[in-house]
Design an enzyme around this catalytic site. Structure first.
Site, PDB file in Angstrom:
ATOM      1  N   CYS A  41     -11.324  -0.761  -0.355  1.00 23.32           N
ATOM      2  CA  CYS A  41     -12.276   0.108  -0.480  1.00 23.32           C
ATOM      3  C   CYS A  41     -13.317  -0.392   0.278  1.00 23.32           C
ATOM      4  CB  CYS A  41     -12.589   0.059  -2.205  1.00 23.32           C
ATOM      5  SG  CYS A  41     -11.462   0.294  -3.411  1.00 23.32           S
ATOM      6  N   ARG A  66     -12.460   4.011   6.770  1.00 22.35           N
ATOM      7  CA  ARG A  66     -10.787   2.551   5.573  1.00 22.35           C
ATOM      8  C   ARG A  66     -10.432   4.198   4.508  1.00 22.35           C
ATOM      9  NH1 ARG A  66     -13.428  -2.603   4.927  1.00 22.35           N
ATOM     10  NH2 ARG A  66     -12.692  -2.488   3.028  1.00 22.35           N
ATOM     11  N   TRP A 114     -10.776   3.730  -2.676  1.00 24.23           N
ATOM     12  CA  TRP A 114      -9.226   4.081  -2.498  1.00 24.23           C
ATOM     13  C   TRP A 114      -9.016   3.854  -3.507  1.00 24.23           C
ATOM     14  CZ3 TRP A 114      -6.707   6.136   1.482  1.00 24.23           C
ATOM     15  CH2 TRP A 114      -5.192   6.362   1.500  1.00 24.23           C
ATOM     16  N   ASN A 140     -14.164  -4.369  -5.391  1.00 28.34           N
ATOM     17  CA  ASN A 140     -12.725  -3.896  -4.255  1.00 28.34           C
ATOM     18  C   ASN A 140     -12.118  -4.650  -4.427  1.00 28.34           C
ATOM     19  OD1 ASN A 140     -11.034  -3.483  -2.364  1.00 28.34           O
ATOM     20  ND2 ASN A 140     -12.426  -3.960  -0.594  1.00 28.34           N
ATOM     21  N   GLY A 141     -10.588  -4.378  -5.210  1.00 31.29           N
ATOM     22  CA  GLY A 141      -9.671  -5.644  -5.543  1.00 31.29           C
ATOM     23  C   GLY A 141      -9.073  -4.679  -6.813  1.00 31.29           C
ATOM     24  N   GLU A 523      14.457   1.902  12.475  1.00 38.31           N
ATOM     25  CA  GLU A 523      12.541   2.191  12.653  1.00 38.31           C
ATOM     26  C   GLU A 523      12.397   1.144  14.006  1.00 38.31           C
ATOM     27  OE1 GLU A 523      10.722   3.052  10.706  1.00 38.31           O
ATOM     28  OE2 GLU A 523       8.922   1.664  11.564  1.00 38.31           O
ATOM     29  N   LYS A 527       9.360   3.172  16.259  1.00 39.15           N
ATOM     30  CA  LYS A 527       8.182   2.711  16.490  1.00 39.15           C
ATOM     31  C   LYS A 527       8.206   3.005  18.242  1.00 39.15           C
ATOM     32  CE  LYS A 527       6.046   2.541  13.793  1.00 39.15           C
ATOM     33  NZ  LYS A 527       7.102   3.389  13.179  1.00 39.15           N
ATOM     34  N   GLU A 530       7.910   6.497  19.185  1.00 44.12           N
ATOM     35  CA  GLU A 530       6.568   7.458  19.175  1.00 44.12           C
ATOM     36  C   GLU A 530       5.136   6.662  19.581  1.00 44.12           C
ATOM     37  OE1 GLU A 530       5.372   7.773  14.945  1.00 44.12           O
ATOM     38  OE2 GLU A 530       6.160   5.339  14.334  1.00 44.12           O
ATOM     39  N   HIS A 546      32.579   2.774  18.943  1.00 46.17           N
ATOM     40  CA  HIS A 546      32.888   3.943  19.077  1.00 46.17           C
ATOM     41  C   HIS A 546      32.507   5.304  19.951  1.00 46.17           C
ATOM     42  CE1 HIS A 546      35.157   2.807  16.153  1.00 46.17           C
ATOM     43  NE2 HIS A 546      33.965   2.246  15.149  1.00 46.17           N
ATOM     44  N   LYS A 649      -0.528  11.773  11.650  1.00 50.09           N
ATOM     45  CA  LYS A 649      -0.617  11.329  10.028  1.00 50.09           C
ATOM     46  C   LYS A 649       0.413  11.622   9.326  1.00 50.09           C
ATOM     47  CE  LYS A 649      -0.534   6.809   8.939  1.00 50.09           C
ATOM     48  NZ  LYS A 649       0.232   6.139   9.289  1.00 50.09           N
TER      49      LYS A 649
HETATM   50  C1  AGP Z   1       6.427   6.936  11.390  1.00 48.60           C
HETATM   51  O1  AGP Z   1       5.776   5.720  12.380  1.00 48.60           O
HETATM   52  C2  AGP Z   1       5.580   8.157  11.448  1.00 48.60           C
HETATM   53  N1  AGP Z   1       4.309   8.134  11.241  1.00 48.60           N
HETATM   54  C3  AGP Z   1       6.433   9.018  10.940  1.00 48.60           C
HETATM   55  O2  AGP Z   1       7.428   8.460  11.234  1.00 48.60           O
HETATM   56  C4  AGP Z   1       6.418   9.134   8.678  1.00 48.60           C
HETATM   57  O3  AGP Z   1       6.626   7.971   8.789  1.00 48.60           O
HETATM   58  C5  AGP Z   1       6.613  10.023   8.180  1.00 48.60           C
HETATM   59  O4  AGP Z   1       6.645  11.662   8.977  1.00 48.60           O
HETATM   60  C6  AGP Z   1       6.480  10.454   7.079  1.00 48.60           C
HETATM   61  O5  AGP Z   1       5.128  10.221   6.233  1.00 48.60           O
HETATM   62  P1  AGP Z   1       4.702  10.261   5.223  1.00 48.60           P
HETATM   63  O6  AGP Z   1       5.568   8.484   4.552  1.00 48.60           O
HETATM   64  O7  AGP Z   1       2.901   9.690   5.166  1.00 48.60           O
HETATM   65  O8  AGP Z   1       5.798  10.628   4.061  1.00 48.60           O
END
Ligand code: AGP
Length: 654
Positions: A41, A66, A114, A140-141, A523, A527, A530, A546, A649
């Site tokens: 927060c 935040r 938050w 906050n906490g 993963e 990273k 993207e 394979h 996001k």
């Molecule tokens: C990952 O770095 C991306 N931002 C994206 O793959 C994300 O994980 C995916 O869109 C799922 O989002 P969510 O966890 O908000 O559902």
């Protein structure tokens, strides 16, 4: 409820909040050390000659990054205390204050929330007040012993009206002040009663020129002005006014007056503090001095991992997953688990599969949410669907949840955003406590999703009797040590950054792993895709022969996540063979291996060490170098890491 003016004792009665949620059956485990608080927060306090409302609201706006789901402000004026608080964005509060301005005053506090305990509603928004409306506090906490304190206060005639842990502090401060007559001493007395993580700022209508604060875990910084003082979660809130700051240490109480600051320990003894001059600009201050939110969030991971355990392991060592409101009797009837998620959350789900199957012996499938409902999955009332989502708004995952519930399955959400759509449409939720994740590329949310998945798997094992209490105690103790392990990895990342810069001109990087290292490879590849906009692919190392091994060319970088040589050593032998195979064909091998693993050394062109961890928990440390690698390589290519091109996001379309 919008702006309300509390005068001398005319607090506005509010809807009585429902009782504390039912607790799941206790799981035994030692209470871990809690090095971090839930830094979720935004807090601002002010005393001086300016309008407290203006200074506080402007400060909250600087903390806007935040993220939050409610905001509020309290001001001391005319011998009383006036407050306004609104759910939703800060804009809602500003509109409220425009329609119904608070009385002018020069001392005040404010908060952006938050949510952790209690949904994002007006009633749960801070500041919280005592019944007489003479004390206001922001927090906050997570106060872990708030339920017992709440019962004791109710027994002494206090009327608590919110679902939050914070409200108990307002009532305790009112009691302590009435006996001590000293706001700082009252704060010290209250802090000595609290357990958990709490950074608090409070005012009392009888002390119009004083703001008091306390810090345990989440940061609290004093801004030292000319005839005015500021108190905030971070310097971004006040560097428009002053760059002279004092950082409070752990378990300290601060008393602010216009011309002075007094800092003590919770025991009242004078305390040492760190004074410094802030040389960041406002934008950098929002990122805590980091060049990007992503770097800040990578650095936040030890705290986020610890926070996700926080409040779930109480002082007696019992593990409580309060928000998992599916009755144990129903969980005992479950005969299949299906994890649905997208992107990074899907990779967390892949790792969850290993933990759930190993600890519960339940079959577990992990499905891409966007594919799930179109393949006509076999679901019924004995299926438990686990939906993982940081935002709680991903449409693919939401549609999978709706489909699962239509088929009679029970749905448990693992989510980082309190009150978002997916938890609201699920039967139960386990919130991660990563705090707001601003960068599009998910980092701290991923690690906390892993922690939450481990907790769900342990909980299922306990409820179904496939894990004994002492076995669970061992795993939870290991989990409690992972915050420190992640911290240690973060301290050794310079060679990874150098390597990333040296590979910036490449156009392909492959990632391979075995067992839980395979989802980590996926993963790591995501990273890099993207952030650096380059071709990257993650494989199960056993799959190389394979087909994919045909991709290996001279100098092609291949990142290998090596399993522990101690746990499943047959896997380690095989990954060593894989490394030899690709190196023999010219690959430039980047090997992530745990400390003490000497077998991989002859075949590693670049060796990245991680702490030795239990097999299933290794992703918590093995992922971190891949996050740093991708972020640094993208930066070397001149990319904007917080908002990569073409991405959002939260993907709220199918
Ligand atoms: C990952 O770095 C991306 N931002 C994206 O793959 C994300 O994980 C995916 O869109 C799922 O989002 P969510 O966890 O908000 O559902």
């Amino acid at each position: 409820m919008g702006s309300v003016t509390w005068g001398s004792g005319s607090a506005v009665p509010e809807r009585r909040a429902p009782g504390a949620p039912p607790r799941g059956p206790p799981l035994l485990s030692p209470a871990p050390a809690r090095p971090y608080g839930a830094d979720m927060c935004g807090i601002v306090g002010y005393v001086g000659a300016q309008s407290a409302q203006d200074v506080v609201v402007a400060g909250l706006k600087r903390l806007e990054y935040r993220g939050y789901d409610s905001a509020g402000v309290a001001v001391l004026a005319d011998g009383g205390l006036a407050a306004a608080r609104k759910a939703g964005k800060l804009l809602n509060l500003e509109k409220e204050l425009k329609d119904r301005p608070l009385p002018g005053g020069n001392t005040g506090i404010g908060h952006t929330r938050w949510a952790t305990h209690g949904g994002p509603t007006d009633a749960n928004a801070h500041p919280h007040l005592d019944n007489a409306g003479r004390v206001a506090v922001v927090h906050n906490g997570i106060i872990e012993n708030f339920a017992g304190l709440r019962e004791e206060l109710a027994g002494r005639g206090h009327d608590l009206t919110s679902e939050t842990d914070t409200e108990v502090v307002a009532h305790l401060l009112a009691e302590a002040y009435s006996s001590s007559g000293d706001p700082a001493e009252a704060m010290r007395q209250v802090c000595r009663q609290l357990e958990g993580a709490f950074t608090l700022v409070a005012v009392h209508a009888d002390e119009p020129d004083v703001v008091v604060g306390a810090r345990r875990n989440s940061p609290l910084v004093v801004g030292v002005g000319e005839g005015e003082m500021f108190l905030a979660s971070d310097v971004a809130a006040f560097i428009a006014h002053t760059r002279d700051a004092i950082e409070l240490g752990q378990d300290q109480v601060v008393e602010l007056r216009r011309d002075g600051v007094t800092v003590t320990g919770f025991d009242g003894r004078p305390a040492d503090v760190r004074e410094y001059h802030v040389d960041w600009d406002a934008s950098a201050a929002e990122k805590g001095g980091y060049a990007s939110f992503m770097l800040k969030e990578i650095a936040d991971q030890p705290k986020a991992v610890a926070d996700t355990l926080l409040g779930r392991i109480d002082g007696s060592g019992a593990l409580h997953l309060d928000e998992v409101r599916i009755p144990p009797s129903v969980l005992r009837e479950v005969d299949k688990v299906v994890v649905v998620a997208c992107g990074t959350a899907f990779h967390a789900g892949m790792i969850a599969k290993y933990a759930i199957e190993h600890w519960t012996r339940l079959p577990c499938e992990t499905e891409l949410a966007s594919e799930f409902r179109y393949r006509d999955p076999i679901l019924d009332q004995r299926t438990l669907v686990v939906a993982i989502s940081q935002s709680g708004e991903t449409m693919d995952t939401l549609m999978a949840v709706r489909h699962a519930r239509e088929q009679g399955a029970k749905v448990l959400a693992i989510c980082n955003t309190n009150g978002s759509t997916i938890p609201r449409e699920s039967d139960a939720v386990l919130y991660t406590h990563a705090g707001p994740e601003v960068a599009v590329a998910s980092t701290k949310a991923f690690l906390t999703q892993l922690v939450a998945c481990y907790l769900v798997a342990l909980y299922l094992g306990q409820v179904r009797g496939t894990k004994w209490g002492d076995e669970i105690r061992t795993v939870v103790r290991q989990l409690s040590e992972m915050s420190g392990a992640v911290e240690r990895v973060l301290g050794t990342m310079e060679p990874v950054r150098e390597l990333a810069r040296s590979l910036a001109s490449h156009d392909t990087v492959l990632f391979v792993g075995r067992h839980v290292g395979y989802p980590v490879a996926m993963e790591g590849a995501l990273k890099l895709k993207e952030l650096a906009y380059m071709h990257a692919e993650g494989f199960a190392a056993g799959e190389l022969k394979h087909g994919p091994i045909a991709l290996i060319d001279e100098g092609l970088p291949v990142v290998v996540i090596a399993p522990s040589p101690r746990g499943r050593s047959v896997l380690h032998d095989k990954i060593v063979s894989n490394i030899q195979e690709i190196r023999a064909r010219g690959a430039r091998t980047v090997v992530i291996a745990e400390e003490g693993d000497e077998e991989v050394v002859p075949y590693a062109d670049h060796l990245i060490r991680i702490p030795a961890t239990p097999t299933l928990l290794q992703p918590l440390v093995a992922t971190v170098p891949l996050q740093v690698f991708a972020c640094e390589l993208a930066t070397a290519r001149g990319n904007e890491v917080d908002q990569p091109r073409n991405l959002a996001k939260s993907v709220t379309v199918e």
